[in-house]
Enzyme design. Structure first.
Site, short mmCIF file in Angstrom:
data_model
loop_
_atom_site.label_atom_id
_atom_site.label_comp_id
_atom_site.label_asym_id
_atom_site.label_seq_id
_atom_site.Cartn_x
_atom_site.Cartn_y
_atom_site.Cartn_z
N SER A 146 11.73 7.83 -4.90
CA SER A 146 11.50 6.61 -5.38
C SER A 146 13.03 6.21 -6.10
O SER A 146 13.79 7.10 -6.36
CB SER A 146 10.66 6.91 -6.83
OG SER A 146 10.69 5.63 -7.69
N TYR A 160 7.67 12.11 -13.86
CA TYR A 160 8.02 11.22 -12.61
C TYR A 160 9.31 11.04 -11.92
O TYR A 160 9.65 11.66 -10.81
CB TYR A 160 7.41 9.76 -12.71
CG TYR A 160 7.28 8.93 -11.57
CD1 TYR A 160 6.25 9.23 -10.65
CD2 TYR A 160 8.29 8.00 -11.22
CE1 TYR A 160 6.07 8.35 -9.41
CE2 TYR A 160 8.25 7.10 -9.99
CZ TYR A 160 7.09 7.58 -9.04
OH TYR A 160 7.09 6.90 -7.81
N1 LIG Z 1 4.05 1.88 -5.33
C1 LIG Z 1 5.53 1.92 -5.58
O1 LIG Z 1 5.96 0.86 -6.01
C2 LIG Z 1 6.10 3.21 -5.35
C3 LIG Z 1 7.41 3.16 -5.94
C4 LIG Z 1 8.22 4.37 -5.54
C5 LIG Z 1 7.72 5.41 -5.08
N2 LIG Z 1 6.25 5.52 -4.85
C6 LIG Z 1 5.74 6.78 -4.16
O2 LIG Z 1 5.14 6.46 -3.00
C7 LIG Z 1 3.97 7.33 -2.79
C8 LIG Z 1 2.79 6.60 -2.72
O3 LIG Z 1 2.48 5.66 -3.66
P1 LIG Z 1 1.38 4.70 -3.78
O4 LIG Z 1 1.75 3.35 -4.47
O5 LIG Z 1 0.81 4.10 -2.43
O6 LIG Z 1 0.32 5.16 -4.81
P2 LIG Z 1 -1.20 5.06 -4.87
O7 LIG Z 1 -1.84 5.64 -6.25
O8 LIG Z 1 -1.63 3.65 -4.41
O9 LIG Z 1 -1.71 6.16 -3.85
C9 LIG Z 1 -1.74 7.58 -3.85
C10 LIG Z 1 -2.60 8.17 -2.86
O10 LIG Z 1 -2.22 9.75 -3.15
C11 LIG Z 1 -3.63 10.25 -3.42
N3 LIG Z 1 -3.43 11.40 -4.37
C12 LIG Z 1 -3.04 11.28 -5.63
N4 LIG Z 1 -2.99 12.75 -6.14
C13 LIG Z 1 -3.37 13.47 -5.24
C14 LIG Z 1 -3.58 14.73 -5.03
N5 LIG Z 1 -3.14 15.49 -6.25
N6 LIG Z 1 -4.09 15.30 -3.90
C15 LIG Z 1 -4.08 14.65 -2.83
N7 LIG Z 1 -4.04 13.32 -2.77
C16 LIG Z 1 -3.81 12.64 -3.86
C17 LIG Z 1 -4.44 9.26 -4.02
O11 LIG Z 1 -6.03 9.49 -3.99
C18 LIG Z 1 -4.09 8.13 -3.15
O12 LIG Z 1 -4.80 7.81 -2.03
C19 LIG Z 1 3.89 7.91 -4.03
O13 LIG Z 1 4.74 9.33 -3.87
C20 LIG Z 1 4.65 7.28 -5.11
O14 LIG Z 1 5.43 7.96 -6.28
C21 LIG Z 1 5.82 4.27 -4.94
#
Ligand SMILES: NC(=O)c1ccc[n+]([C@@H]2O[C@H](COP(=O)([O-])OP(=O)(O)OC[C@H]3O[C@@H](n4cnc5c(N)ncnc54)[C@H](O)[C@@H]3O)[C@@H](O)[C@H]2O)c1
Length: 253
Positions: A146, A160
């Site tokens: 991120s 985080y």
């Molecule tokens: N959305 C953003 O703006 C953003 C920005 C930077 C980084 N990220 C990173 O991208 C990745 C995906 O983010 P997102 O926005 O799609 O998140 P989200 O919350 O929309 O989806 C995350 C998915 O991971 C699954 N999950 C969560 N905990 C889990 C566990 N313990 N075991 C198995 N599955 C689990 C959830 O059920 C969900 O399907 C993450 O690592 C997040 O930190 C996202």
């Protein structure tokens, strides 16, 4: 069809960016293993992609638990064949009434949970799958870091940003160690992407970020997926140890 004959595993593949990744890899000819704790959403997505003609297997697991990760990998390899492409995408960013917990009030249990889900999960999957990649002299690994791993952001908490920074160090180390075995290891640093994770934050906080970005909008999960598919494709065979921002120009570092 850049991923024809590949077996790709996407962690956290049932929702948000992970679901976009699973869908894009399936459309690009790969067999796709989805791992997620959300059984209903994971099974439904796997069914939808299978109905559309792809080879997809869903394994329910908590990615913070080593033996659950091991079982999920075995189940997917039994169904689809050896996994050659691993996308470590699962992650959480706990909020309290839409706000991050101040460090000085943080419960140790919350700190440890974020370490397990965001960081130790990447150790778990890499540890289980790299011996096979080394043996076959081929592997592609991408982890979802991120921009919070490189800059101070007041919309996330210390656990985080700590995990996301650690993933950058791990990516570089593994790229060095595994490169001689034919394995590339890269990371993506998304900015603000329109997923359930981001919708858990007050709208004004997201609007403030959008105003600070040259491209002036939230990113789409599919735009993160496009970069990931490039990194695991043959076109990126000489790219390793890199962190690619997909952030609309926000926080250029
Ligand atoms: N959305 C953003 O703006 C953003 C920005 C930077 C980084 N990220 C990173 O991208 C990745 C995906 O983010 P997102 O926005 O799609 O998140 P989200 O919350 O929309 O989806 C995350 C998915 O991971 C699954 N999950 C969560 N905990 C889990 C566990 N313990 N075991 C198995 N599955 C689990 C959830 O059920 C969900 O399907 C993450 O690592 C997040 O930190 C996202």
């Amino acid at each position: 069809m850049r991923h024809l004959r590949r077996v790709v595993m996407v962690t956290g593949g049932a929702g948000g960016i992970g679901a976009a990744l699973a869908e894009r890899y399936a459309r690009d000819g790969a067999a796709v293993g989805i791992v997620d704790a959300n059984e209903a959403a994971g099974a439904a997505l796997a069914q939808r992609l299978t109905d559309a003609g792809s080879r997809v297997h869903f394994a329910a697991a908590d990615v913070g638990d080593f033996s659950a990760c091991e079982s999920a990998c075995r189940a997917i390899e039994t169904a689809l064949g050896p996994i050659d492409t691993l996308v470590n995408n699962a992650g959480i960013s706990p909020k309290h009434a839409g706000k991050p917990m101040p460090f000085w009030q943080m419960d140790p249990a919350e700190w440890n949970r974020v370490m397990d889900v965001n960081l130790n999960s990447v150790f778990n999957f890499c540890r289980v799958l790299t011996p096979g990649m080394v043996e076959r002299r081929f592997g592609r690994i991408v982890s979802m870091s991120s921009v919070a791993g490189r800059a101070y952001l007041d919309i996330v908490a210390a656990h985080y940003s700590t995990t996301k920074a650690a993933l950058i160090g791990m990516t570089r180390h593994l790229a060095g160690e595994l490169g001689p075995h034919g394995i590339t290891v890269n990371a993506i640093a998304p900015g603000r992407i329109d997923t359930p994770l981001v919708r858990g934050v007050a709208r004004e906080a997201n609007e403030k970020i959008v105003r600070a970005e040259p491209l002036q909008r939230l990113g789409a999960p599919d735009e993160v997926a496009s970069t990931c598919l490039f990194l695991t494709s043959d076109e990126a065979a000489f790219v390793t140890g890199q962190v690619i921002d997909v952030a609309g120009g926000w926080l250029m570092t």
